[in-house]
Write a protein that holds these residues in place. Structure first.
Motif, short mmCIF file in Angstrom:
data_model
loop_
_atom_site.label_atom_id
_atom_site.label_comp_id
_atom_site.label_asym_id
_atom_site.label_seq_id
_atom_site.Cartn_x
_atom_site.Cartn_y
_atom_site.Cartn_z
N SER A 90 -31.45 13.65 -33.19
CA SER A 90 -30.91 14.44 -34.30
C SER A 90 -29.54 13.95 -34.74
N MET A 91 -29.24 12.71 -34.41
CA MET A 91 -28.06 12.08 -35.00
C MET A 91 -28.56 10.98 -35.95
N THR A 92 -27.71 10.63 -36.93
CA THR A 92 -28.14 9.61 -37.90
C THR A 92 -28.15 8.22 -37.23
N VAL A 93 -28.74 7.29 -37.95
CA VAL A 93 -28.77 5.89 -37.51
C VAL A 93 -27.34 5.40 -37.28
N HIS A 94 -26.48 5.67 -38.26
CA HIS A 94 -25.08 5.24 -38.19
C HIS A 94 -24.38 5.84 -36.97
N GLU A 95 -24.60 7.14 -36.75
CA GLU A 95 -23.95 7.81 -35.61
C GLU A 95 -24.45 7.25 -34.28
N ASN A 96 -25.76 6.94 -34.22
CA ASN A 96 -26.30 6.35 -32.99
C ASN A 96 -25.63 5.02 -32.71
N LEU A 97 -25.42 4.23 -33.75
CA LEU A 97 -24.78 2.92 -33.56
C LEU A 97 -23.35 3.10 -33.05
N LYS A 98 -22.64 4.08 -33.66
CA LYS A 98 -21.25 4.30 -33.22
C LYS A 98 -21.20 4.70 -31.74
N GLY A 100 -23.05 3.66 -29.46
CA GLY A 100 -23.24 2.45 -28.65
C GLY A 100 -21.94 1.71 -28.41
N ALA A 101 -20.95 1.98 -29.27
CA ALA A 101 -19.66 1.27 -29.15
C ALA A 101 -18.66 2.07 -28.34
N TYR A 102 -19.15 3.04 -27.57
CA TYR A 102 -18.26 3.94 -26.81
C TYR A 102 -17.22 3.17 -26.00
N VAL A 103 -17.66 2.07 -25.35
CA VAL A 103 -16.69 1.32 -24.52
C VAL A 103 -15.59 0.64 -25.35
N HIS A 104 -15.86 0.49 -26.65
CA HIS A 104 -14.85 -0.16 -27.52
C HIS A 104 -14.26 0.86 -28.50
N ARG A 105 -14.29 2.17 -28.11
CA ARG A 105 -13.97 3.22 -29.08
C ARG A 105 -12.56 3.13 -29.67
N LYS A 106 -11.66 2.38 -28.99
CA LYS A 106 -10.28 2.29 -29.51
C LYS A 106 -10.17 1.20 -30.58
N HIS A 107 -11.22 0.43 -30.77
CA HIS A 107 -11.13 -0.67 -31.72
C HIS A 107 -11.97 -0.39 -32.96
N LYS A 108 -11.41 0.46 -33.84
CA LYS A 108 -12.18 0.93 -35.00
C LYS A 108 -12.66 -0.21 -35.90
N LYS A 109 -11.78 -1.20 -36.11
CA LYS A 109 -12.14 -2.31 -37.00
C LYS A 109 -13.31 -3.09 -36.40
N GLY A 110 -13.22 -3.33 -35.08
CA GLY A 110 -14.29 -4.05 -34.38
C GLY A 110 -15.61 -3.31 -34.49
N ILE A 111 -15.55 -1.97 -34.43
CA ILE A 111 -16.78 -1.16 -34.50
C ILE A 111 -17.44 -1.35 -35.87
N LYS A 112 -16.59 -1.32 -36.91
CA LYS A 112 -17.14 -1.52 -38.28
C LYS A 112 -17.83 -2.87 -38.38
N GLU A 113 -17.17 -3.89 -37.85
CA GLU A 113 -17.75 -5.25 -37.91
C GLU A 113 -19.07 -5.32 -37.15
N TYR A 119 -26.52 -4.34 -39.11
CA TYR A 119 -27.22 -4.18 -40.39
C TYR A 119 -27.70 -5.53 -40.94
N GLU A 120 -26.96 -6.59 -40.63
CA GLU A 120 -27.43 -7.93 -41.05
C GLU A 120 -28.70 -8.31 -40.30
N LEU A 121 -28.71 -7.99 -38.99
CA LEU A 121 -29.89 -8.34 -38.18
C LEU A 121 -31.09 -7.48 -38.58
N PHE A 122 -30.82 -6.21 -38.86
CA PHE A 122 -31.90 -5.26 -39.17
C PHE A 122 -31.58 -4.55 -40.49
#
Ligand code: ATP
Length: 235
Positions: A90-98, A100-113, A119-122
């Motif tokens: 019940s979370m969106t695709v985008h939220e699920n991806l975010k 996954g980046a829990y271990v890098h949560r302090k690096h917002k720019k890196g998460i966007k990249e 999205y390029e792969l899929f």
């Protein structure tokens, strides 16, 4: 990169994995072949720290993993993409991806990249980024599970049965993307029953039966093996 020495795993008095020796070199795709219940998932959970080995040693980049907690193992660079997807439906695709980046949560720019990379792969995941994960098809959920695992920027990805329940065309696309992820620098340990598809992209393979390795070799060697052909390729 990853080395298992005489690893055994028990559930109570039942030994699910017996004295397994296995090695994955950096940059490789290594496949574990075996029928349902052969012990592949148990081995993955043991590498991820969710199960404890009853004996034997596991090393990652020369360091012992046996005593590390599952979150420390993720931080060391090993991420498991589980069978059955285990998404947040019940979370969106985008939220699920975010997530996954829990271990890098302090690096917002890196998460966007990283999200843009997924999205390029899929590309279908970008189209569906605001849809609930639970509303996706089986193949799309599997793509999201792989995408979510990639968000942690793993050095080694453990992929458990990525082709299970998918139509042949989708399986082909899935394996193409797995190959691409590998070429981009992620080492992959893959558990599969689809030997045909898996051996085409793998460097090496191990065959599991009743929790033990009964055969190992390069993909070419396993592909040419009559037992493998009979049991897993259907030739
Ligand atoms: P599958 O593809 O069906 O997951 P697998 O090769 O990954 O198969 P495992 O799930 O690792 O196999 O199971 C190996 C053996 O351990 C099986 O006999 C299974 O019944 C048993 N097993 C798995 N999990 C448990 C558990 N939590 N408690 C007891 N036995 C278990």
């Amino acid at each position: 990169m990853l080395k298992l020495q005489d690893v055994s795993v028990k559930y109570g008095s039942f030994t699910a994995v017996h004295n397994v020796n296995l090695e994955v070199q950096p940059g490789q795709i290594v496949v574990l072949l075996g029928a349902n219940g052969a012990g592949k998932s148990t081995l993955f959970k043991t590498i991820s720290g969710l199960n404890k080995a009853s004996s034997g040693g596991i090393q990652f980049e020369g360091e012992p993993l046996n005593k590390r907690s599952p979150d420390k193992i993720v931080q060391s660079g090993i991420v498991q993409c589980a069978e059955g997807r285990k998404l947040f439906p019940s979370m969106t695709v985008h939220e699920n991806l975010k997530m996954g980046a829990y271990v890098h949560r302090k690096h917002k720019k890196g998460i966007k990249e990283s999200i843009m990379h997924v999205y390029e792969l899929f590309p279908i995941l970008e189209e569906k980024q605001d849809d609930m994960a639970g509303s996706l098809s089986g193949g799309q959920q599997q793509m999201l599970a792989i995408g979510r695992a990639l968000m942690a920027k793993p050095k080694l990805m453990l992929l458990d049965e990525p082709s299970i329940g998918l139509a042949p065309l989708i399986v082909e696309q899935m394996f193409e993307v797995i190959k691409k992820i590998n070429r981009e620098g992620t080492t992959i340990l893959l558990a599969e029953q689809n030997a045909n598809a898996a051996l085409k992209i793998a460097d090496r393979g191990y065959v599991f039966e009743n929790g033990a390795v009964v055969l190992e070799g390069t993909s070419e060697e396993l592909f040419a093996n009559d037992e493998i052909k009979k049991a897993y390729i259907g030739a």
